[in-house]
Design a protein around this motif. Structure first.
Motif, PDB file in Angstrom:
ATOM      1  N   MET A  39      21.559  -3.153  11.205  1.00 14.71           N
ATOM      2  CA  MET A  39      21.628  -1.850  10.566  1.00 14.71           C
ATOM      3  C   MET A  39      20.532  -1.710   9.517  1.00 14.71           C
ATOM      4  O   MET A  39      20.084  -0.602   9.208  1.00 14.71           O
ATOM      5  CB  MET A  39      23.014  -1.701   9.939  1.00 14.71           C
ATOM      6  N   GLU A  40      20.077  -2.859   8.995  1.00 13.82           N
ATOM      7  CA  GLU A  40      19.016  -2.796   7.993  1.00 13.82           C
ATOM      8  C   GLU A  40      17.788  -2.080   8.546  1.00 13.82           C
ATOM      9  O   GLU A  40      17.146  -1.294   7.858  1.00 13.82           O
ATOM     10  CB  GLU A  40      18.613  -4.207   7.568  1.00 13.82           C
ATOM     11  N   SER A  41      17.457  -2.368   9.785  1.00 12.84           N
ATOM     12  CA  SER A  41      16.285  -1.728  10.377  1.00 12.84           C
ATOM     13  C   SER A  41      16.471  -0.222  10.443  1.00 12.84           C
ATOM     14  O   SER A  41      15.542   0.545  10.238  1.00 12.84           O
ATOM     15  CB  SER A  41      16.033  -2.267  11.784  1.00 12.84           C
ATOM     16  N   MET A  42      17.684   0.192  10.739  1.00 11.64           N
ATOM     17  CA  MET A  42      17.964   1.625  10.858  1.00 11.64           C
ATOM     18  C   MET A  42      17.831   2.325   9.508  1.00 11.64           C
ATOM     19  O   MET A  42      17.530   3.504   9.438  1.00 11.64           O
ATOM     20  CB  MET A  42      19.382   1.834  11.397  1.00 11.64           C
ATOM     21  N   ARG A  43      18.097   1.588   8.454  1.00  7.31           N
ATOM     22  CA  ARG A  43      18.055   2.198   7.118  1.00  7.31           C
ATOM     23  C   ARG A  43      16.623   2.420   6.647  1.00  7.31           C
ATOM     24  O   ARG A  43      16.399   3.131   5.671  1.00  7.31           O
ATOM     25  CB  ARG A  43      18.759   1.293   6.111  1.00  7.31           C
ATOM     26  N   PHE A  44      15.702   1.757   7.277  1.00  6.99           N
ATOM     27  CA  PHE A  44      14.321   1.867   6.794  1.00  6.99           C
ATOM     28  C   PHE A  44      13.377   2.374   7.872  1.00  6.99           C
ATOM     29  O   PHE A  44      12.215   2.016   7.939  1.00  6.99           O
ATOM     30  CB  PHE A  44      13.869   0.526   6.208  1.00  6.99           C
ATOM     31  N   ILE A  45      13.931   3.221   8.725  1.00  4.73           N
ATOM     32  CA  ILE A  45      13.086   3.888   9.725  1.00  4.73           C
ATOM     33  C   ILE A  45      12.287   4.986   9.030  1.00  4.73           C
ATOM     34  O   ILE A  45      12.821   5.760   8.254  1.00  4.73           O
ATOM     35  CB  ILE A  45      13.950   4.547  10.816  1.00  4.73           C
ATOM     36  N   ASP A  46      11.014   5.025   9.332  1.00  7.34           N
ATOM     37  CA  ASP A  46      10.173   6.114   8.842  1.00  7.34           C
ATOM     38  C   ASP A  46      10.007   7.115   9.986  1.00  7.34           C
ATOM     39  O   ASP A  46       9.257   6.890  10.931  1.00  7.34           O
ATOM     40  CB  ASP A  46       8.820   5.539   8.411  1.00  7.34           C
ATOM     41  N   GLN A  47      10.744   8.201   9.897  1.00  5.71           N
ATOM     42  CA  GLN A  47      10.776   9.181  10.981  1.00  5.71           C
ATOM     43  C   GLN A  47       9.380   9.716  11.316  1.00  5.71           C
ATOM     44  O   GLN A  47       9.016   9.858  12.476  1.00  5.71           O
ATOM     45  CB  GLN A  47      11.696  10.325  10.560  1.00  5.71           C
ATOM     46  N   ASP A  48       8.599  10.005  10.277  1.00  7.97           N
ATOM     47  CA  ASP A  48       7.263  10.541  10.521  1.00  7.97           C
ATOM     48  C   ASP A  48       6.396   9.554  11.289  1.00  7.97           C
ATOM     49  O   ASP A  48       5.620   9.943  12.156  1.00  7.97           O
ATOM     50  CB  ASP A  48       6.580  10.887   9.197  1.00  7.97           C
ATOM     51  N   ALA A  49       6.550   8.277  10.940  1.00 10.57           N
ATOM     52  CA  ALA A  49       5.738   7.273  11.634  1.00 10.57           C
ATOM     53  C   ALA A  49       6.187   7.142  13.086  1.00 10.57           C
ATOM     54  O   ALA A  49       5.357   6.993  13.989  1.00 10.57           O
ATOM     55  CB  ALA A  49       5.840   5.924  10.915  1.00 10.57           C
ATOM     56  N   VAL A  50       7.493   7.222  13.320  1.00 11.60           N
ATOM     57  CA  VAL A  50       7.994   7.124  14.695  1.00 11.60           C
ATOM     58  C   VAL A  50       7.462   8.290  15.528  1.00 11.60           C
ATOM     59  O   VAL A  50       6.924   8.096  16.624  1.00 11.60           O
ATOM     60  CB  VAL A  50       9.546   7.111  14.715  1.00 11.60           C
ATOM     61  N   VAL A  51       7.585   9.486  14.999  1.00 17.99           N
ATOM     62  CA  VAL A  51       7.093  10.671  15.716  1.00 17.99           C
ATOM     63  C   VAL A  51       5.590  10.536  15.956  1.00 17.99           C
ATOM     64  O   VAL A  51       5.066  10.800  17.041  1.00 17.99           O
ATOM     65  CB  VAL A  51       7.393  11.955  14.918  1.00 17.99           C
ATOM     66  N   SER A  52       4.905  10.110  14.928  1.00 17.57           N
ATOM     67  CA  SER A  52       3.459   9.972  14.982  1.00 17.57           C
ATOM     68  C   SER A  52       3.022   8.985  16.075  1.00 17.57           C
ATOM     69  O   SER A  52       2.074   9.247  16.820  1.00 17.57           O
ATOM     70  CB  SER A  52       3.000   9.475  13.615  1.00 17.57           C
ATOM     71  N   MET A  53       3.719   7.873  16.172  1.00 15.54           N
ATOM     72  CA  MET A  53       3.350   6.889  17.196  1.00 15.54           C
ATOM     73  C   MET A  53       3.653   7.422  18.591  1.00 15.54           C
ATOM     74  O   MET A  53       2.867   7.236  19.521  1.00 15.54           O
ATOM     75  CB  MET A  53       4.084   5.554  16.962  1.00 15.54           C
ATOM     76  N   CYS A  54       4.816   8.072  18.748  1.00 18.12           N
ATOM     77  CA  CYS A  54       5.140   8.659  20.056  1.00 18.12           C
ATOM     78  C   CYS A  54       4.078   9.685  20.448  1.00 18.12           C
ATOM     79  O   CYS A  54       3.638   9.739  21.599  1.00 18.12           O
ATOM     80  CB  CYS A  54       6.515   9.339  20.021  1.00 18.12           C
ATOM     81  N   SER A  87       0.817  -1.212   0.000  1.00 16.04           N
ATOM     82  CA  SER A  87       0.000   0.000   0.000  1.00 16.04           C
ATOM     83  C   SER A  87       0.850   1.261   0.000  1.00 16.04           C
ATOM     84  O   SER A  87       1.952   1.284   0.529  1.00 16.04           O
ATOM     85  CB  SER A  87      -0.900   0.025   1.235  1.00 16.04           C
ATOM     86  N   SER A  88       0.296   2.292  -0.570  1.00  9.77           N
ATOM     87  CA  SER A  88       0.950   3.595  -0.540  1.00  9.77           C
ATOM     88  C   SER A  88       1.115   4.050   0.904  1.00  9.77           C
ATOM     89  O   SER A  88       0.243   3.819   1.745  1.00  9.77           O
ATOM     90  CB  SER A  88       0.085   4.597  -1.295  1.00  9.77           C
ATOM     91  N   PRO A  89       2.223   4.715   1.204  1.00 14.10           N
ATOM     92  CA  PRO A  89       2.406   5.250   2.561  1.00 14.10           C
ATOM     93  C   PRO A  89       1.323   6.247   2.954  1.00 14.10           C
ATOM     94  O   PRO A  89       1.172   6.566   4.124  1.00 14.10           O
ATOM     95  CB  PRO A  89       3.768   5.937   2.510  1.00 14.10           C
ATOM     96  N   LYS A  90       0.556   6.726   1.974  1.00 17.12           N
ATOM     97  CA  LYS A  90      -0.546   7.608   2.334  1.00 17.12           C
ATOM     98  C   LYS A  90      -1.582   6.867   3.181  1.00 17.12           C
ATOM     99  O   LYS A  90      -2.268   7.472   3.988  1.00 17.12           O
ATOM    100  CB  LYS A  90      -1.220   8.154   1.076  1.00 17.12           C
ATOM    101  N   TYR A  91      -1.689   5.560   2.964  1.00 15.74           N
ATOM    102  CA  TYR A  91      -2.661   4.776   3.725  1.00 15.74           C
ATOM    103  C   TYR A  91      -2.039   4.139   4.965  1.00 15.74           C
ATOM    104  O   TYR A  91      -2.708   3.966   5.976  1.00 15.74           O
ATOM    105  CB  TYR A  91      -3.259   3.668   2.852  1.00 15.74           C
ATOM    106  N   ALA A  92      -0.780   3.758   4.850  1.00 18.70           N
ATOM    107  CA  ALA A  92      -0.147   3.054   5.970  1.00 18.70           C
ATOM    108  C   ALA A  92       1.343   3.354   5.995  1.00 18.70           C
ATOM    109  O   ALA A  92       2.013   3.219   4.976  1.00 18.70           O
ATOM    110  CB  ALA A  92      -0.367   1.544   5.841  1.00 18.70           C
ATOM    111  N   ARG A  93       1.811   3.784   7.125  1.00 16.71           N
ATOM    112  CA  ARG A  93       3.249   4.014   7.303  1.00 16.71           C
ATOM    113  C   ARG A  93       3.720   3.210   8.492  1.00 16.71           C
ATOM    114  O   ARG A  93       3.248   3.418   9.610  1.00 16.71           O
ATOM    115  CB  ARG A  93       3.540   5.494   7.596  1.00 16.71           C
ATOM    116  N   LEU A  94       4.656   2.326   8.271  1.00 13.88           N
ATOM    117  CA  LEU A  94       5.271   1.571   9.365  1.00 13.88           C
ATOM    118  C   LEU A  94       6.428   2.369   9.950  1.00 13.88           C
ATOM    119  O   LEU A  94       7.144   3.040   9.211  1.00 13.88           O
ATOM    120  CB  LEU A  94       5.824   0.251   8.840  1.00 13.88           C
ATOM    121  N   THR A  95       6.627   2.258  11.263  1.00 14.78           N
ATOM    122  CA  THR A  95       7.793   2.932  11.837  1.00 14.78           C
ATOM    123  C   THR A  95       9.075   2.302  11.311  1.00 14.78           C
ATOM    124  O   THR A  95      10.051   2.986  11.053  1.00 14.78           O
ATOM    125  CB  THR A  95       7.785   2.821  13.376  1.00 14.78           C
TER     126      THR A  95
END
Ligand SMILES: [Zn+2]
Length: 1033
Positions: free
Chosen positions: A736-751, A253-261
């Motif tokens: 490190m793979e996980s760090m490369r695919f962090i979605d900052q907006d999703a992290v902020v959003s969840m916090c 799905s487009s990140p417009k519908y779902a963004r994973l942290t």
């Protein structure tokens, strides 16, 4: 009108080619800081030649001269310290990588690892990738936006891997990206980014010029996504949420519908815990599409309904696989091999792919909608019934709120201008352009006015005038009118409705009842909609103090800052809770428009509970002044009415074995843990957060899957399920793979959402402490696991979390959580908004966009040669960036301020506001939009505002003046300068220093956590046993 271009200058519908006046196709460096201030520094003569009321056509002849007189430096003349050559700039930018580890990135030579199913061999769009456009190294699968806009599914092979879908379990994502990390502090032996790149300071201190910049990273991404689509599988790190982009659905799905942290998930909970990061997803299931994106297909499987996994009830999706020649369907969540129903059977080809796959959207697209048969119905689905509850009490009349509200409804229903062009609504009369529907065929409207009593209106089209039936019994209200008379087609009854709404203020002007009875009116509306469900749109302009559910002043400022303050953020009134609960049960939701005269207390916590619990929205005008705010009110009503809206909704998120849903955050009702979310209504602007926890270990050879299913009735009256499918790769342990695919907006959003959820449980101080500790945990976690080679004195930020600290500071300074005094109405309103905001809206809310308009280049605010509006670079939210004599647009998604320095040029004012408006004092402080003038500057600014209003979120954009030293809204301007010391919190620089110090203490084992007793792991411990829960549908 279809050819109308909102971005065209006033006299020219079609922009004349400007040829050489436009910049060369190479975009200017987003890193340059502008220094030219024509209004602040140029001599008066120069000002006149630029802004002497020059109409657009006349301007063209002198463009070159204007540019030399202090407009934005032309291409090639980049900021100080650069060599000025375009080629040199490109090369420099290519190396810079936005604070990535600089020269370590060399994209052109990246080797292409071809994977059988997921081709991820092109650079993922880390900010570093944005510079590839300037280098003319188009990744082979990235397609030009303009082509994509017309033929997103065309024959061009933009996704060679498409016909190999679905990916069989066992194909991991293995994206290639260099590890990232911005280094602050003492110079290290690492090769440093170019001088103008953020992140380096030679003095061993945090340099305000060098700390990560939200405006720079947004602008760079925005530029990149003007020219590039976002393919949802080829690339796996979504664009920043505030940036418009065109997504191409490749099965994810487009990140417009779902963004994973985390788009790459660690296999164990221990590894996740070490990172400090939340594993969560921000969902906005009905998010609006951008022009150029394909509509979500609606699929009908008839009486059988869409195929689903028998064991876990997951809906068919691109990641389910077929075996045994097509006879078995293997679930991607639980791996159960289902039998394929005969009517859904198709053979597979030798590679295991169904032969009809290309014709089946449910097997190729991440987001699809299914029509559903009767077993999914709670009630017979009908077109959405909108019931307007209009406050006609004294305050509404006196403040002009009633009149503005009525006008707003008329405009929303009947005044269809070009922005409705793309809406998918049927016309009932092609001859009459005014008959174009704002709400779909089948939807109906009804009107009730209320003060101490309820006044129902029969708007039957056969009547000359609406008939009023009064229901004075507030103790036991009923509906004095059959639903045939109450609910009418707004286009058949247009003349009756328009006449009613126009007469309404006069009709009640003699009565002037001071006390509205809101809860009885809501209860009465509930019974009117009981049989069908529907949506209530309710206005209110005084504290409802009459009848059952009457409210009183709860917030007298005595509780601020003490333990019991949180009581003010929720309702304690059982009657209001009961009504909200019944509404959700009946498929009813409420949007509230609350005006508070002179900032008086409205008990938003109690009244707004009705909209929060039912999935609706509260629009709050804390100091409503009719001349200034009517325009905004009208546009907000229009958005509320015309955005995609569904009702009677249930939502459920499913995920792969090994993970489980830990909690949901948003505005809805969930009766028991594990139950579906219940929403009376849901609309395009609403988002919610889902937190996941581990119930085992993930297999790093498999991907992790997520499916959000939203069952709802469309405004047109169809019962559907919208499925949003998301996939993430899994890596072994802390990687490190996980760090490369962090979605900052999703992290902020969840916090943010989690903190907002706790506002009714914890003190504000505890919440602020927890947010601070979270920031430190995440950055220290990265430091400990992934950047041990740096000297301990350095502040190291992960590449994808560079602006994370700034957003968290914005959160600490938000009205919801800030220290110091703040009326509980505003805190509660902000808290509920944060819970339901889209990632886009939240991003702006936590860090506004600010552009100077006193030194625009001639091309800014007009389409460039590719047809895209040229948006000037935005500046940091700090007063240190404000120039003497400057003029600035400031937008946080809620208000848009036009701030004018006391020494602003009279010429600029005339160009912007018209002749004779040449001093700050001569301007109308109540203005809410710019006049339409034939000056270049006026057109530029109106175009930029029109553009911003299209990329904003749930609130309408109107302009509010903030003249230095004159207007009260100047305080709002100062509040929004989040990089400064304000809102009872530190400046950005001081905040980074604090965070840095705490990280150092953590690294040396000296940190004492101050989380206010907030365990952080509370969620996980209550979640046992979810795995076997089955949804009822
Ligand atoms: Zn299953």
């Amino acid at each position: 009108m279809s050819g109308y271009n909102p971005y065209a200058p006033p006299n020219q519908q079609q922009q004349a080619p400007l040829g050489s006046q436009f910049r060369p196709p190479v975009a200017p460096s987003p890193y340059q800081q502008q220094s030219g201030t024509p209004y602040g520094q140029a001599p008066p003569n120069g000002q006149q030649s630029q802004y002497g009321g020059t109409p657009y056509s006349g301007y063209q002849g002198q463009g070159g001269a204007s540019q030399e007189q202090g407009y934005f430096p032309p291409q090639g003349q980049v900021g100080p310290g650069n060599d000025g050559a375009v080629g040199g700039l490109s090369a420099q930018m290519g190396n810079m990588g936005l604070g990535d580890e600089g020269p370590a990135i060399s994209r052109p030579n990246k080797k292409k690892n071809r994977h059988a199913y997921h081709n991820l061999d092109q650079p993922t769009p880390s900010p570093g990738a944005f510079s590839s456009i300037q280098q003319n190294q188009q990744p082979y699968r990235t397609t030009d936006l303009s082509q994509q806009a017309t033929t997103p599914y065309g024959a061009q092979p933009i996704t060679p891997a498409m016909n190999q879908f679905p990916a069989p379990a066992g194909t991991p994502f293995s994206p290639n990206l260099q590890p990232g990390g911005s280094v602050f502090g003492a110079p290290s032996q690492q090769p440093m980014p170019a001088p103008s790149g953020p992140g380096v300071s030679a003095q061993g201190r945090v340099d305000p010029e060098q700390i990560p910049s939200v405006p720079l990273s947004r602008d760079a991404a925005a530029k990149y996504y003007l020219e590039h689509i976002y393919p949802t599988i080829d690339q796996h790190l979504p664009p920043p949420a505030s940036v418009p982009f065109v997504a191409f659905d490749q099965g994810n799905s487009s990140p417009k519908y779902a963004r994973l942290t985390l788009n790459n998930i660690p296999s164990t909970s221990e590894a996740l815990a070490a990172s400090g990061l939340p594993l969560g997803m921000v969902l906005q299931p009905l998010a609006p599409l951008q022009e150029g994106e394909e509509k979500i297909p609606v699929l009908d499987f008839g009486e059988t309904g869409p195929p689903r996994c028998r064991r876990c009830r997951t809906y068919i999706n691109p990641f389910m696989t077929f075996r045994s020649g097509g006879n078995k369907l293997v679930c991607n969540m639980c791996t159960f091999p289902n039998d394929v129903a005969p009517e859904y059977f198709a053979p597979t080809d030798p590679t295991g792919v169904r032969v009809d796959r290309a014709q089946r959207p449910e097997l190729t697209l991440g987001t699809v909608e299914f029509m559903v048969p009767k077993e999914y119905w709670a009630k017979e689905p009908v077109g959405l019934r909108w019931l307007f509850l209009i406050d006609v009490s004294q305050e509404a009349l006196n403040r002009g709120f009633l009149e503005a509200f009525c006008n707003g409804v008329v405009r929303a229903l009947y005044d269809n201008d070009d922005d409705q062009e793309d809406a998918d609504y049927e016309k009932i009369d092609d001859e009459d352009p005014m008959s174009k529907r704002s709400i779909p065929l089948g939807a109906k409207v009804g009107f009730v006015a209320y003060d101490k009593a309820m006044h129902y209106f029969n708007c039957n089209a056969k009547l000359d005038q609406a008939q009023m039936l009064v229901m004075p019994d507030v103790e036991d209200p009923f509906v004095p009118l059959g639903s045939d008379g109450l609910f009418v087609d707004p286009y058949e009854s247009k003349s009756v409705i328009v006449s009613l709404l126009q007469r309404l203020p006069a009709l009640f002007s003699a009565m002037r009842t001071p006390e509205p009875a809101l809860l009885p009116t809501l209860d009465s509306a509930l019974s009117a909609l009981l049989a069908t469900g529907g949506k209530i749109v309710c206005s209110l302009s005084a504290l409802p103090t009459w009848g059952p559910g009457s409210l009183f002043m709860r917030d007298e400022g005595k509780l601020h800052g003490i333990e019991t303050e949180k009581k003010l953020f929720q309702t304690e009134h059982p009657g209001w809770k009961k009504t909200a609960g019944k509404m959700v049960e009946s498929g009813i939701g409420v949007d509230l428009f609350i005006a508070s005269a002179s900032g008086g207390y409205m008990d938003v916590a109690t009244i707004g509970h009705i909209s929060a619990a039912t999935g609706g929205e509260t629009y709050f005008y804390p100091n409503y002044v009719a001349p200034r705010d009517s325009e905004k009110l009208g546009l907000d009503i229009k958005r509320s009415l015309t955005r995609e809206t569904g009702y009677q909704a249930l939502m459920k998120v499913r995920c792969s074995n090994g993970l489980q849903v830990a909690s949901y955050h948003g505005n809805f009702i969930q009766h028991t843990f594990g139950a579906d979310l219940e929403l009376g209504v849901i609309d395009a602007d609403k988002a919610m957060g889902v937190m996941f926890s581990y119930d085992g270990k993930l297999d790093s050879k498999l991907d992790a899957h997520f499916q959000c299913a939203l069952l709802y009735t469309t405004a047109g009256g169809e019962r559907r399920v919208r499925c949003t499918n998301t996939v993430a790769s899994v890596s072994e342990g802390a990687s490190m793979e996980s760090m490369r695919f962090i979605d900052q907006d999703a992290v902020v959003s969840m916090c943010a959402r989690e903190a907002a959820t706790r506002m009714t449980e914890r003190t504000l101080k505890d919440i602020r402490n927890a947010l601070t500790e979270k920031t430190i945990d995440i950055l220290a976690g990265y430091r400990k696991s992934f950047s041990t080679s740096h000297p301990p004195g350095q502040l190291v930020l992960p590449e994808n979390l560079k602006e994370f600290s700034m957003y968290m500071l914005g959160l600490l300074k938000s009205r919801a959580f800030k220290a110091g005094s703040e009326p509980s109405d505003r805190r509660t309103h902000s808290m509920r908004m944060i819970k339901s905001m889209s990632a886009l809206e939240l991003s702006l809310f936590l860090y506004p966009r600010i552009i100077p308009i006193h030194n625009l280049t001639p091309e800014d605010g007009f389409p460039n040669e590719t047809g895209h509006l040229q948006v000037p670079p935005s500046i940091r939210a700090s007063f240190s960036r404000i120039e003497d004599g400057g003029a600035y647009l400031v937008d946080d998604g809620q208000v848009c301020l036009l701030w004018l320095h006391a020494n602003v040029s009279p010429n600029l004012l005339e160009d912007l506001f018209g002749p004779d408006k040449n001093s700050l004092q001569s301007l109308d402080p109540m203005l809410s939009s710019l006049p339409v003038l034939e000056t270049h500057l006026n057109a530029q600014v109106r175009n930029l505002l029109a553009y911003w209003s299209s990329v904003r979120g749930s609130k309408a954009l109107t302009v509010q003046l903030a003249r230095q030293g004159l207007d009260g809204s100047e305080y709002e301007f100062a509040r929004l300068l989040f990089e400064d010391r304000n809102n009872d919190a530190q400046s950005y620089v001081d905040w980074l220093v604090h965070v840095h110090r705490m990280i150092q203490m953590e690294l040396s084992g000296q940190r004492k956590k101050d989380d206010g007793g907030d365990g952080g792991g509370v969620m996980e411990t209550t979640m046992a046993g979810i795995a076997n829960l089955r949804p009822p549908w």
